[in-house]
Design a protein around this motif. Structure first.
Motif, PDB file in Angstrom:
ATOM      1  N   ASP A 135       0.811  -1.229   0.000  1.00 25.52           N
ATOM      2  CA  ASP A 135       0.000   0.000   0.000  1.00 25.52           C
ATOM      3  C   ASP A 135       0.841   1.274   0.000  1.00 25.52           C
ATOM      4  OD1 ASP A 135      -2.405   1.536   0.146  1.00 25.52           O
ATOM      5  OD2 ASP A 135      -2.132   1.773   2.298  1.00 25.52           O
ATOM      6  N   GLU A 136       1.735   1.401  -0.963  1.00 21.88           N
ATOM      7  CA  GLU A 136       2.492   2.646  -1.063  1.00 21.88           C
ATOM      8  C   GLU A 136       1.596   3.791  -1.469  1.00 21.88           C
ATOM      9  OE1 GLU A 136       4.831   5.877  -2.907  1.00 21.88           O
ATOM     10  OE2 GLU A 136       3.245   4.659  -3.802  1.00 21.88           O
ATOM     11  N   GLU A 137       0.584   3.480  -2.293  1.00 22.73           N
ATOM     12  CA  GLU A 137      -0.195   4.565  -2.885  1.00 22.73           C
ATOM     13  C   GLU A 137      -1.108   5.252  -1.871  1.00 22.73           C
ATOM     14  OE1 GLU A 137       0.361   5.922  -5.492  1.00 22.73           O
ATOM     15  OE2 GLU A 137       1.178   4.550  -6.976  1.00 22.73           O
ATOM     16  N   GLY A 138      -1.602   4.515  -0.909  1.00 26.26           N
ATOM     17  CA  GLY A 138      -2.512   5.135   0.058  1.00 26.26           C
ATOM     18  C   GLY A 138      -3.855   5.487  -0.548  1.00 26.26           C
ATOM     19  N   VAL A 297      -1.850  18.796   0.292  1.00 20.50           N
ATOM     20  CA  VAL A 297      -0.925  19.922   0.100  1.00 20.50           C
ATOM     21  C   VAL A 297       0.502  19.442   0.352  1.00 20.50           C
ATOM     22  CG1 VAL A 297      -2.438  21.917   0.459  1.00 20.50           C
ATOM     23  CG2 VAL A 297      -1.464  20.796   2.433  1.00 20.50           C
ATOM     24  N   ARG A 298       1.419  19.942  -0.443  1.00 17.06           N
ATOM     25  CA  ARG A 298       2.813  19.497  -0.327  1.00 17.06           C
ATOM     26  C   ARG A 298       3.771  20.667  -0.527  1.00 17.06           C
ATOM     27  NH1 ARG A 298       2.919  13.443  -3.018  1.00 17.06           N
ATOM     28  NH2 ARG A 298       0.682  13.117  -2.961  1.00 17.06           N
ATOM     29  N   ASN A 299       4.890  20.608   0.190  1.00 18.57           N
ATOM     30  CA  ASN A 299       5.929  21.619   0.022  1.00 18.57           C
ATOM     31  C   ASN A 299       7.264  21.024   0.448  1.00 18.57           C
ATOM     32  OD1 ASN A 299       7.538  24.091   0.176  1.00 18.57           O
ATOM     33  ND2 ASN A 299       5.573  25.156   0.107  1.00 18.57           N
ATOM     34  N   ALA A 366       6.630  13.369  -5.502  1.00 19.94           N
ATOM     35  CA  ALA A 366       5.774  12.272  -5.037  1.00 19.94           C
ATOM     36  C   ALA A 366       6.356  11.644  -3.786  1.00 19.94           C
ATOM     37  CB  ALA A 366       5.655  11.216  -6.134  1.00 19.94           C
ATOM     38  N   GLY A 367       5.491  10.990  -3.018  1.00 16.05           N
ATOM     39  CA  GLY A 367       5.960  10.234  -1.867  1.00 16.05           C
ATOM     40  C   GLY A 367       6.545   8.900  -2.312  1.00 16.05           C
ATOM     41  N   HIS A 368       7.485   8.371  -1.547  1.00 15.75           N
ATOM     42  CA  HIS A 368       8.115   7.094  -1.899  1.00 15.75           C
ATOM     43  C   HIS A 368       8.492   6.303  -0.651  1.00 15.75           C
ATOM     44  CE1 HIS A 368       8.365   8.169  -6.089  1.00 15.75           C
ATOM     45  NE2 HIS A 368       8.907   9.327  -5.759  1.00 15.75           N
TER      46      HIS A 368
HETATM   47  C1  GLV Z   1       2.127   8.577  -3.356  1.00 15.74           C
HETATM   48  O1  GLV Z   1       2.811   7.892  -4.041  1.00 15.74           O
HETATM   49  C2  GLV Z   1       1.954   9.985  -3.562  1.00 15.74           C
HETATM   50  O2  GLV Z   1       2.941  10.699  -3.781  1.00 15.74           O
HETATM   51  O3  GLV Z   1       0.805  10.413  -3.545  1.00 15.74           O
END
Ligand code: GLV
Ligand code: MN
Ligand code: MN
Length: 421
Positions: A135-138, A297-299, A366-368
């Motif tokens: 479940d990396e994607e969430g 939101v991301r920064n 992206a998250g990893h």
């Molecule tokens: C997950 O991979 C994300 O960056 O949303």
């Protein structure tokens, strides 16, 4: 004659064949020939994909181990078994409108590296482990990077197993049992790898725009996911005067507009997305009763991210008051920006340059899983270009030459970390 280690290369066509074969599981076809994947975590498609990758691992003679959150590990032992192995990997779950490279490339390139070592009779000092994390994607079970987060001890197993699916409310632990991937290895892991390196597609336009072959990833931006459940009063669309309405959909629309305006005001690297909106009862002539929405939101800057979160919360409170609705807020994911280990980043850059590739240092948008592994061992990432910068889209594509280049960089980073002789 054994191949000199510097001249060692992966088999690009074998890697390509595996990417194509794995991409058939949960395949989604678009009207213009796009071939993507819908393989949400812990669904039947995820199970089938896991089974295929595990078969490939076993076919190489690797011992496969599974931990209690369903992360899967296959290790090629080194000549010095007392040394911690180096690890590579990624994920094979996808979003519902995903491509066949996101995550899958890192896992299959890791497997290809192991096969290359085996067929060339090369045994490094340290073992080399290839992992795929649950479940990396969430997208189905929040937060993202869930399996690697549990692996490193950032989320308690029992809490993770109790998380409910966004689509059908299934309990994560039940789904893990159902697909047969609730393993025996304890989490958090009893020992961690010596180091971790992950190959991934960039998923954005920077490398392609600049004509650069390899991204040397220095870190990952901070991620904040909030779910807002807005409750108003369902009413007749024709008879209810405007001043008597308590309309949660109007509030959701204003929040979505605010998120866009906020990114403009904060500028720089700030991004913001309203990606999910569930409207009830979702009928043409009924003022909605409830809306559930998400804000991502991301920064790269933690203080700016906190500023964005604070401003969002203030706006939500103000608009809820103006429109006389109730809002419940729940944090689905919150991860601070991560900086990768400078020495590992240097190793990636050097390996890429030695192989003759142009490189560029960059953050990941992206998250990893690598950002979780960075909590427990020196970690870094390698990016390859994404055509048109597209990902989380069935048109996602990375050209075979770029796939091969990335996998060869991975091979040489792993060799350097695992040591020879
Ligand atoms: C997950 O991979 C994300 O960056 O949303
Ligand atoms: Mn990914
Ligand atoms: Mn993804």
């Amino acid at each position: 004659m054994p191949t000199a280690v510097d001249d060692l290369r992966i088999d690009g066509s074998r890697l390509h064949r595996r990417i194509e074969a794995l991409g058939l599981i949960g395949a989604v076809h678009g009207p213009n020939g796009e071939r993507g994947c819908a393989r949400l975590a812990l669904t039947d498609a995820d199970r089938d994909a896991r089974d295929l990758v595990v078969t490939w691992m076993r076919d190489l003679g690797l011992t496969v181990e599974i931990d209690r959150i369903g992360n899967v590990f296959a290790t090629l032992p080194g000549t010095e078994p007392e040394l911690a192995p180096v690890m590579t990997g990624s994920h094979i779950d996808t979003v519902a409108t995903g491509g066949r490279f996101d995550g899958n490339l890192g896992v299959l390139a890791g497997l290809e590296v192991l096969e290359t070592l085996i067929t060339n009779g090369i045994t490094p000092r340290r073992g080399v482990t290839v992992a795929f994390f649950t479940d990396e994607e969430g997208a189905r079970f929040a937060p993202d990077m869930l399996g690697s987060l549990v692996y490193v001890g950032g989320l308690a197993l029992e809490d993770a197993l109790d998380i409910r699916a966004a689509d059908d409310d299934a309990r994560l632990g039940d789904e893990l049992d159902r697909i047969g991937y609730s393993g025996a290895l304890p989490v958090p892991a009893v020992s961690f790898p010596h180091s971790y390196v992950e190959l991934h597609i960039e998923q954005g336009p920077i490398l392609e725009d600049a004509g650069i072959e390899i991204g040397v990833v220095e870190g990952v931006q901070g991620i904040s996911w909030t779910e807002l459940t807005i409750s108003g009063r369902s009413a007749h669309a024709g008879t209810t005067p405007m001043h008597l309405r308590r309309d949660p959909l109007l509030v959701a629309a204003r929040i979505a507009g605010f998120v866009r305006d906020l990114t403009g005001e904060l500028g720089g690297d700030q991004v913001g997305t309203v990606g999910r909106l569930d409207v009830h009862p979702n009928l043409v002539n009924v003022v909605a009763a409830t809306v559930t929405m998400t804000v991502d939101v991301r920064n790269t800057d933690e203080s700016l991210l906190q500023d964005a979160e604070r401003r969002l919360a203030e706006f939500v409170a103000t608009v809820a008051d103006e429109e006389q609705v109730d809002v419940r807020s729940r944090t689905l994911a919150r991860f601070e920006p991560v900086e990768f280990d400078p020495a590992m980043v240097d190793v990636v850059e050097l390996a890429a340059r030695r192989l003759g590739h142009s490189t560029r240092r960059m953050p990941s948008g992206a998250g990893h899983d690598a950002q979780m592994l960075a909590r427990v061992c020196p970690s870094a990432m390698i990016f390859t270009p994404s055509v048109d910068g597209l990902s989380h889209n069935i048109a996602e594509y990375t050209a075979p030459d770029d796939v091969e280049a990335g996998a060869n960089v991975l091979l040489h980073v792993l060799l350097e970390r695992a040591g020879l002789g």
